[in-house]
Design a protein around this motif. Structure first.
Motif, mmCIF file in Angstrom:
data_model
loop_
_atom_site.group_PDB
_atom_site.id
_atom_site.type_symbol
_atom_site.label_atom_id
_atom_site.label_comp_id
_atom_site.label_asym_id
_atom_site.label_seq_id
_atom_site.Cartn_x
_atom_site.Cartn_y
_atom_site.Cartn_z
ATOM 1 N N ASP A 217 0.825 -1.219 0.000
ATOM 2 C CA ASP A 217 0.000 0.000 0.000
ATOM 3 C C ASP A 217 0.855 1.263 0.000
ATOM 4 O OD1 ASP A 217 0.867 -0.701 2.522
ATOM 5 O OD2 ASP A 217 -0.885 0.107 3.562
ATOM 6 N N ALA A 218 1.958 1.231 0.763
ATOM 7 C CA ALA A 218 2.855 2.398 0.798
ATOM 8 C C ALA A 218 3.502 2.594 -0.567
ATOM 9 C CB ALA A 218 3.928 2.205 1.872
ATOM 10 N N GLU A 219 3.881 1.495 -1.178
ATOM 11 C CA GLU A 219 4.513 1.577 -2.503
ATOM 12 C C GLU A 219 3.540 2.136 -3.540
ATOM 13 O OE1 GLU A 219 6.519 -2.001 -3.741
ATOM 14 O OE2 GLU A 219 6.075 -1.598 -5.849
ATOM 15 N N LYS A 220 2.311 1.658 -3.464
ATOM 16 C CA LYS A 220 1.291 2.089 -4.429
ATOM 17 C C LYS A 220 1.050 3.595 -4.318
ATOM 18 C CE LYS A 220 -3.403 0.905 -5.810
ATOM 19 N NZ LYS A 220 -4.623 0.248 -5.401
ATOM 20 N N LYS A 221 0.953 4.041 -3.068
ATOM 21 C CA LYS A 221 0.696 5.467 -2.820
ATOM 22 C C LYS A 221 1.870 6.322 -3.297
ATOM 23 C CE LYS A 221 -0.757 8.303 1.079
ATOM 24 N NZ LYS A 221 -0.932 8.338 2.522
ATOM 25 N N TRP A 222 3.075 5.838 -3.009
ATOM 26 C CA TRP A 222 4.266 6.601 -3.383
ATOM 27 C C TRP A 222 4.396 6.665 -4.910
ATOM 28 C CZ3 TRP A 222 9.114 6.112 -5.700
ATOM 29 C CH2 TRP A 222 10.050 7.111 -5.368
ATOM 30 N N LEU A 223 4.165 5.528 -5.561
ATOM 31 C CA LEU A 223 4.277 5.503 -7.026
ATOM 32 C C LEU A 223 3.187 6.337 -7.682
ATOM 33 C CD1 LEU A 223 5.266 1.786 -7.762
ATOM 34 C CD2 LEU A 223 6.695 3.821 -8.018
ATOM 35 N N LYS A 224 2.021 6.348 -7.057
ATOM 36 C CA LYS A 224 0.929 7.158 -7.616
ATOM 37 C C LYS A 224 1.344 8.634 -7.640
ATOM 38 C CE LYS A 224 -3.931 8.234 -7.023
ATOM 39 N NZ LYS A 224 -5.008 8.361 -6.079
ATOM 40 N N ALA A 225 1.952 9.075 -6.534
ATOM 41 C CA ALA A 225 2.411 10.475 -6.482
ATOM 42 C C ALA A 225 3.515 10.699 -7.512
ATOM 43 C CB ALA A 225 2.903 10.803 -5.073
ATOM 44 N N LEU A 226 4.452 9.747 -7.571
ATOM 45 C CA LEU A 226 5.583 9.914 -8.511
ATOM 46 C C LEU A 226 5.075 10.005 -9.960
ATOM 47 C CD1 LEU A 226 8.812 9.823 -8.648
ATOM 48 C CD2 LEU A 226 8.493 7.443 -9.354
ATOM 49 N N PHE A 227 4.193 9.078 -10.307
ATOM 50 C CA PHE A 227 3.721 9.026 -11.698
ATOM 51 C C PHE A 227 2.737 10.159 -12.021
ATOM 52 C CE2 PHE A 227 4.717 4.247 -11.505
ATOM 53 C CZ PHE A 227 5.979 4.441 -12.069
ATOM 54 N N SER A 228 2.317 10.875 -10.992
ATOM 55 C CA SER A 228 1.415 12.007 -11.272
ATOM 56 C C SER A 228 2.197 13.230 -11.771
ATOM 57 C CB SER A 228 0.614 12.377 -10.018
ATOM 58 O OG SER A 228 1.440 13.021 -9.080
ATOM 59 N N MET A 229 3.510 13.169 -11.681
ATOM 60 C CA MET A 229 4.315 14.265 -12.252
ATOM 61 C C MET A 229 4.138 14.234 -13.769
ATOM 62 S SD MET A 229 8.044 14.375 -10.500
ATOM 63 C CE MET A 229 8.233 14.022 -8.762
ATOM 64 N N SER A 230 3.856 15.399 -14.292
ATOM 65 C CA SER A 230 3.647 15.466 -15.736
ATOM 66 C C SER A 230 4.479 16.593 -16.324
ATOM 67 C CB SER A 230 2.167 15.704 -16.035
ATOM 68 O OG SER A 230 2.000 16.080 -17.380
ATOM 69 N N TYR A 231 5.167 16.278 -17.394
ATOM 70 C CA TYR A 231 6.004 17.289 -18.045
ATOM 71 C C TYR A 231 5.144 18.388 -18.672
ATOM 72 C CZ TYR A 231 10.291 19.019 -20.179
ATOM 73 O OH TYR A 231 11.381 19.807 -20.522
ATOM 74 N N ASP A 232 3.887 18.053 -18.906
ATOM 75 C CA ASP A 232 2.967 19.059 -19.479
ATOM 76 C C ASP A 232 2.543 20.087 -18.445
ATOM 77 O OD1 ASP A 232 3.088 17.774 -21.882
ATOM 78 O OD2 ASP A 232 1.400 16.444 -21.422
ATOM 79 N N ASN A 233 2.753 19.762 -17.179
ATOM 80 C CA ASN A 233 2.384 20.696 -16.110
ATOM 81 C C ASN A 233 3.590 21.601 -15.808
ATOM 82 O OD1 ASN A 233 1.872 21.956 -13.652
ATOM 83 N ND2 ASN A 233 0.704 20.227 -12.851
ATOM 84 N N PRO A 234 3.456 22.907 -16.067
ATOM 85 C CA PRO A 234 4.613 23.799 -15.862
ATOM 86 C C PRO A 234 5.165 23.742 -14.445
ATOM 87 C CG PRO A 234 2.811 24.958 -16.943
ATOM 88 C CD PRO A 234 2.273 23.629 -16.537
ATOM 89 N N LYS A 235 4.298 23.448 -13.475
ATOM 90 C CA LYS A 235 4.773 23.381 -12.087
ATOM 91 C C LYS A 235 5.696 22.175 -11.874
ATOM 92 C CE LYS A 235 0.899 25.725 -9.908
ATOM 93 N NZ LYS A 235 -0.375 25.524 -9.215
ATOM 94 N N HIS A 236 5.478 21.137 -12.639
ATOM 95 C CA HIS A 236 6.298 19.926 -12.490
ATOM 96 C C HIS A 236 7.535 19.970 -13.390
ATOM 97 C CE1 HIS A 236 2.342 17.574 -11.481
ATOM 98 N NE2 HIS A 236 2.585 18.559 -10.646
ATOM 99 N N ARG A 237 7.423 20.758 -14.464
ATOM 100 C CA ARG A 237 8.457 20.685 -15.500
ATOM 101 C C ARG A 237 9.837 21.079 -14.966
ATOM 102 N NH1 ARG A 237 6.590 23.936 -20.154
ATOM 103 N NH2 ARG A 237 4.907 22.399 -20.116
ATOM 104 N N GLN A 238 9.883 22.131 -14.142
ATOM 105 C CA GLN A 238 11.170 22.592 -13.638
ATOM 106 C C GLN A 238 11.870 21.469 -12.855
ATOM 107 O OE1 GLN A 238 11.091 25.178 -10.308
ATOM 108 N NE2 GLN A 238 13.230 25.750 -10.485
ATOM 109 N N MET A 239 11.071 20.816 -11.999
ATOM 110 C CA MET A 239 11.605 19.723 -11.191
ATOM 111 C C MET A 239 12.106 18.581 -12.091
ATOM 112 S SD MET A 239 9.352 17.764 -8.309
ATOM 113 C CE MET A 239 7.875 17.828 -9.330
#
Lengths: 272, 149
Positions: A217-239
């Motif tokens: 469950d911890a892995e699933k939650k962590w990966l969900k957050a990680l994979f929610s990063m999107s290069y199309d989102n300017p807020k995520h792109r810099q990171m």
């Protein structure tokens, strides 16, 4: 608040801490609290992972193999950058130099990165061995041991190896394809003066590693957050630009073959 | 004479921010050290480097004025290096001194006077600077001056 996931990372430059601050904040904001622990080298980080001091380790490919070695194949690769997949390393020579084939390196000197660099030392040495060239017997190694323990994360060793080739102190040098591309663009390696002599098989680079018993469950939650990063989102792109990726991918272990073969043939783990 | 002392009050206003209340002034400071060029505040380390630069440029200008030497401008570039910045980032396995290892100050003076006229002023400024005296004990302090018309 749920218990933070503890992620280990090796810091080769203080500036890298800035990226991790941003990533940690991102996970917090996405409901997945995360603590980051920095290590000075991969050996310490692998030990911390195997002993359960960290939940997830941001491992170099060599650290992945070491994690598997020390845990009796007790680890899993859960995520990696798109840019970690299918990398290659090149053996680069002077365009007008006498070395035309890999066999011509016999009796010559090859400039390499740090002794624990998968891309600039181990995998290229594996390639040369496959061509029947034994280090020390058939050619001399000129190694640039910059920040040993950080598995070649720092490009200094590869840059020094290129400088060694330039000065004529080596007949070839090894470097990651990304560095070859970048250095041709910025003028560090004049493409008219150098050419690729040989290229390794594709291999994978860094990977987020967990022990097999990391709670699903911890892995699933962590990966969900990680994979929610999107290069199309300017807020995520810099990171994502800072970390050098356009998308996070699922972890895979199929790309560690060339390094695994090289460590075996070079007896890298003997005595460790 | 009783020793004089100076007091400032510093309050944390967040994990990466502090406010100093100094007499009637208020100064905002960020982290101990900034590794991000986009960091929103001046770090404590940068404040320290600024302080030594300010000490020298104001000291030199004040002493030049006393000698009726006209100075068009005076500016200092101060560069500091830490012993091991990874220690301050809590990197496990890193050892060493997180403190300032070296401080290099280069002072640029623009004046029509000859360097020989400025040299004694500079020498006096350095000798009587409280921060130079302090930093000499703490780090490898290198001072230089360039006088140009």
């Amino acid at each position: 608040m749920s218990k933070p996931v503890v992620v280990g990372a090796v810091l080769y430059d203080p500036k890298v801490s800035v990226i991790w601050d941003i990533i940690r904040d991102f996970f917090e904001q996405n409901g997945c609290p995360m603590d980051v622990v920095f290590y000075t080298n991969y050996e310490m980080q692998v030990e911390a992972l195997v002993k359960g001091h960290v939940d997830i380790a941001w491992n170099s490919p060599l650290a992945w193999l070491d994690s598997q070695r020390l845990s009796n194949d007790g680890c899993r690769a859960i995520a990696m950058r798109d840019t970690d997949r299918d990398r290659v390393s090149h053996l680069v020579v002077k365009a007008e130099g006498p070395v035309k084939t890999v066999a011509d390196l016999k009796g010559k000197t090859v400039a390499l990165g740090a002794k624990d660099s998968p891309q600039a030392t181990l995998i290229p040495l594996g390639l040369l061995k496959r061509h029947g060239l034994e280090p020390g017997r058939d050619f001399a190694e000129k190694r640039f041991d910059v920040l040993v323990g950080k598995h070649g994360d720092h490009i200094g060793g590869e840059r020094d190896a290129l400088a060694c080739l330039e000065k004529g102190e080596a007949a070839a040098c090894a470097m990651l394809d990304l560095n070859w591309q970048a250095w041709q663009k910025d003028g560090t390696a004049d493409p008219r003066k150098y050419r690729v002599l040989a290229t390794t098989d594709p291999f994978d680079h860094c990977v987020f590693t967990v022990k097999k018993d990391f709670p699903a469950d911890a892995e699933k939650k962590w990966l969900k957050a990680l994979f929610s990063m999107s290069y199309d989102n300017p807020k995520h792109r810099q990171m994502m630009d800072m970390e050098g990726l356009k998308a996070w991918k699922e972890g895979r272990t199929s790309g560690f073959g060339p390094l695994s073969e090289a460590t075996k043939s070079l007896k890298y783990w003997d005595g460790k | 004479m009783d020793p004089l002392s100076w007091t400032v009050r510093v309050a944390a206003s967040g994990p990466e921010a502090a406010t100093s209340y100094v007499r009637r002034h208020k100064v905002e400071t960020g982290d101990a050290v900034a590794f991000d060029v986009e960091a929103p505040r001046v770090s404590a380390l940068e404040q320290v480097l600024s302080a030594i630069g300010a000490d020298l440029v104001t000291g030199l200008l004040k002493r030049a004025k006393k000698r009726r030497l006209e100075i068009d401008s005076v500016e200092a570039v101060v560069e500091g290096t830490l012993g091991n910045p990874l220690v301050t980032l809590d990197v496990l396995g890193e050892e060493g001194d997180p403190g300032l290892r070296s401080v290099a100050v280069r002072v640029y003076v623009s004046t029509l006077h000859m360097p020989a006229d400025i040299d004694p002023v500079w020498s006096e400024t350095v000798t009587r600077s409280p921060l130079v005296a302090t930093f000499r004990r703490a780090a490898d302090l290198q001072l230089s001056i360039k006088v140009t018309p």
